[in-house]
Design a protein around this motif. Structure first.
Motif, PDB file in Angstrom:
ATOM      1  N   ALA A 122       0.813  -1.211  -0.078  1.00 31.41           N
ATOM      2  CA  ALA A 122      -0.042   0.066   0.012  1.00 31.41           C
ATOM      3  C   ALA A 122       0.736   1.103  -0.004  1.00 31.41           C
ATOM      4  O   ALA A 122       0.457   2.256  -0.748  1.00 31.41           O
ATOM      5  N   ASP A 123       2.283   1.365   0.927  1.00 28.99           N
ATOM      6  CA  ASP A 123       2.774   2.558   0.686  1.00 28.99           C
ATOM      7  C   ASP A 123       3.615   2.522  -0.522  1.00 28.99           C
ATOM      8  O   ASP A 123       3.530   3.598  -0.972  1.00 28.99           O
ATOM      9  N   GLN A 124       3.996   1.519  -1.279  1.00 27.41           N
ATOM     10  CA  GLN A 124       4.471   1.705  -2.757  1.00 27.41           C
ATOM     11  C   GLN A 124       3.382   2.231  -3.655  1.00 27.41           C
ATOM     12  O   GLN A 124       3.953   3.044  -4.450  1.00 27.41           O
ATOM     13  N   VAL A 125       2.192   1.830  -3.512  1.00 30.13           N
ATOM     14  CA  VAL A 125       1.191   2.260  -4.330  1.00 30.13           C
ATOM     15  C   VAL A 125       1.033   3.602  -4.259  1.00 30.13           C
ATOM     16  O   VAL A 125       0.903   4.703  -5.057  1.00 30.13           O
ATOM     17  N   GLY A 126       0.960   4.163  -3.020  1.00 25.51           N
ATOM     18  CA  GLY A 126       0.940   5.476  -2.362  1.00 25.51           C
ATOM     19  C   GLY A 126       2.069   6.316  -3.087  1.00 25.51           C
ATOM     20  O   GLY A 126       1.943   7.498  -3.425  1.00 25.51           O
ATOM     21  N   GLY A 127       3.098   5.856  -3.001  1.00 24.87           N
ATOM     22  CA  GLY A 127       4.097   6.663  -3.498  1.00 24.87           C
ATOM     23  C   GLY A 127       4.217   6.679  -5.046  1.00 24.87           C
ATOM     24  O   GLY A 127       4.686   7.767  -5.510  1.00 24.87           O
ATOM     25  N   LEU A 128       3.663   5.681  -5.542  1.00 20.08           N
ATOM     26  CA  LEU A 128       3.480   6.008  -7.206  1.00 20.08           C
ATOM     27  C   LEU A 128       2.505   6.935  -7.514  1.00 20.08           C
ATOM     28  O   LEU A 128       2.614   7.734  -8.322  1.00 20.08           O
ATOM     29  N   ARG A 129       1.490   6.855  -6.793  1.00 15.83           N
ATOM     30  CA  ARG A 129       0.315   7.674  -6.733  1.00 15.83           C
ATOM     31  C   ARG A 129       0.892   9.280  -6.678  1.00 15.83           C
ATOM     32  O   ARG A 129       0.546  10.113  -7.455  1.00 15.83           O
ATOM     33  N   GLY A 130       1.536   9.502  -5.754  1.00 14.78           N
ATOM     34  CA  GLY A 130       2.219  10.680  -5.050  1.00 14.78           C
ATOM     35  C   GLY A 130       3.143  11.056  -6.318  1.00 14.78           C
ATOM     36  O   GLY A 130       3.346  12.433  -6.327  1.00 14.78           O
ATOM     37  N   ALA A 131       3.713  10.446  -7.019  1.00 15.78           N
ATOM     38  CA  ALA A 131       4.838  10.735  -8.129  1.00 15.78           C
ATOM     39  C   ALA A 131       4.184  10.876  -9.373  1.00 15.78           C
ATOM     40  O   ALA A 131       4.808  11.601 -10.296  1.00 15.78           O
ATOM     41  N   LEU A 132       2.855  10.469  -9.442  1.00 16.17           N
ATOM     42  CA  LEU A 132       2.181  10.812 -10.910  1.00 16.17           C
ATOM     43  C   LEU A 132       2.240  12.168 -11.353  1.00 16.17           C
ATOM     44  O   LEU A 132       2.837  12.359 -12.609  1.00 16.17           O
ATOM     45  N   PRO A 133       1.918  13.252 -10.704  1.00 12.80           N
ATOM     46  CA  PRO A 133       2.088  14.650 -11.198  1.00 12.80           C
ATOM     47  C   PRO A 133       3.514  14.838 -11.561  1.00 12.80           C
ATOM     48  O   PRO A 133       3.599  15.636 -12.691  1.00 12.80           O
ATOM     49  N   ALA A 134       4.509  14.689 -10.744  1.00 14.27           N
ATOM     50  CA  ALA A 134       6.017  15.041 -11.251  1.00 14.27           C
ATOM     51  C   ALA A 134       6.346  14.249 -12.456  1.00 14.27           C
ATOM     52  O   ALA A 134       7.098  14.582 -13.365  1.00 14.27           O
ATOM     53  N   LEU A 135       5.729  13.018 -12.603  1.00 21.52           N
ATOM     54  CA  LEU A 135       6.074  12.194 -13.814  1.00 21.52           C
ATOM     55  C   LEU A 135       5.238  12.704 -15.002  1.00 21.52           C
ATOM     56  O   LEU A 135       6.053  12.801 -16.150  1.00 21.52           O
ATOM     57  N   GLU A 136       4.413  13.301 -14.945  1.00 24.32           N
ATOM     58  CA  GLU A 136       3.417  13.766 -16.051  1.00 24.32           C
ATOM     59  C   GLU A 136       4.314  14.957 -16.245  1.00 24.32           C
ATOM     60  O   GLU A 136       4.261  15.428 -17.516  1.00 24.32           O
ATOM     61  N   ALA A 137       4.507  15.808 -15.231  1.00 26.69           N
ATOM     62  CA  ALA A 137       5.256  17.370 -15.746  1.00 26.69           C
ATOM     63  C   ALA A 137       6.620  16.947 -16.483  1.00 26.69           C
ATOM     64  O   ALA A 137       7.024  17.584 -17.204  1.00 26.69           O
ATOM     65  N   LEU A 138       7.269  15.955 -15.952  1.00 31.81           N
ATOM     66  CA  LEU A 138       8.327  15.766 -16.544  1.00 31.81           C
ATOM     67  C   LEU A 138       8.358  15.048 -18.068  1.00 31.81           C
ATOM     68  O   LEU A 138       8.885  15.787 -18.968  1.00 31.81           O
ATOM     69  N   ALA A 139       7.388  14.374 -18.360  1.00 32.75           N
ATOM     70  CA  ALA A 139       6.911  13.701 -19.763  1.00 32.75           C
ATOM     71  C   ALA A 139       6.550  14.832 -20.593  1.00 32.75           C
ATOM     72  O   ALA A 139       7.035  15.132 -21.575  1.00 32.75           O
ATOM     73  N   SER A 140       5.835  15.870 -19.916  1.00 33.68           N
ATOM     74  CA  SER A 140       5.422  17.003 -20.867  1.00 33.68           C
ATOM     75  C   SER A 140       6.606  18.002 -20.978  1.00 33.68           C
ATOM     76  O   SER A 140       6.751  18.474 -22.254  1.00 33.68           O
ATOM     77  N   SER A 141       7.674  18.087 -20.176  1.00 36.05           N
ATOM     78  CA  SER A 141       8.710  18.965 -20.273  1.00 36.05           C
ATOM     79  C   SER A 141       9.576  18.351 -21.558  1.00 36.05           C
ATOM     80  O   SER A 141       9.920  18.959 -22.428  1.00 36.05           O
ATOM     81  N   LEU A 142       9.643  16.983 -21.442  1.00 39.80           N
ATOM     82  CA  LEU A 142      10.429  16.320 -22.481  1.00 39.80           C
ATOM     83  C   LEU A 142       9.770  16.307 -23.864  1.00 39.80           C
ATOM     84  O   LEU A 142      10.536  16.480 -24.853  1.00 39.80           O
ATOM     85  N   LYS A 143       8.587  16.200 -23.791  1.00 40.30           N
ATOM     86  CA  LYS A 143       7.699  16.275 -25.108  1.00 40.30           C
ATOM     87  C   LYS A 143       7.848  17.759 -25.743  1.00 40.30           C
ATOM     88  O   LYS A 143       8.164  17.840 -26.880  1.00 40.30           O
ATOM     89  N   ASP A 144       7.983  18.698 -24.721  1.00 39.49           N
ATOM     90  CA  ASP A 144       7.936  20.087 -25.329  1.00 39.49           C
ATOM     91  C   ASP A 144       9.208  20.473 -26.061  1.00 39.49           C
ATOM     92  O   ASP A 144       9.443  21.422 -26.693  1.00 39.49           O
TER      93      ASP A 144
END
Length: 146
Positions: A122-144
């Motif tokens: 559950a803690d690992q899943v929570g960590g993934l959930r919490g990391a999603l906004p940062a990973l999405e921002a990183l992906a968007s930055s790389l795409k741009d």
């Protein structure tokens, strides 16, 4: 907020690549390369698209893209025709088989990811959930940055 140090950046790069390769290896089948899967996905998502625009989106040179499109056409996944707005330009569209293959791969990747996430704590899943906004921002930055 502090920057990631070089070791953390290396870990991030390695883990993202390992996840992508693992999902890719188990979902794309033996007949398509990673690049062919990417091209097919872009064509399915964007609808009929000109070869020039497709080359730019995929970051491929036109000669390589033409060869890839030919292989996907031979496999029955894409069709090429002339652009009705400009008879000199070529565009590609996904066939029903191409759309079905793209859907199959997407569903298989989703199933595979869900299966492996279920095995985390559950803690690992929570960590993934919490990391999603940062990973999405990183992906968007790389795409741009393209």
């Amino acid at each position: 907020m502090g920057d990631l140090d070089p070791d953390e950046l290396a870990r991030l790069r390695v883990v993202l690549a390992r996840i992508a390769r693992g999902l890719d290896r188990h979902s794309r089948g033996a007949d398509l390369t990673r690049t062919q899967v990417s091209v097919l996905g872009t064509v399915v998502v964007r609808g009929p698209i000109g070869m020039g625009e497709l080359a730019a989106v995929e970051g491929l040179n036109p000669t390589m893209l033409s060869r890839l499109a030919g292989k996907l056409e031979t496999a029955g996944l894409l069709v090429r025709d002339t652009d009705p707005a400009d008879g000199r330009a070529v565009r590609v569209a996904a066939t029903a088989a191409g759309t079905a293959e793209h859907r199959r791969q997407r569903e298989e990747r989703g199933r595979l990811l869900a299966e492996h996430v279920e095995g985390l704590t559950a803690d690992q899943v929570g960590g993934l959930r919490g990391a999603l906004p940062a990973l999405e921002a990183l992906a968007s930055s790389l795409k741009d940055a393209r």
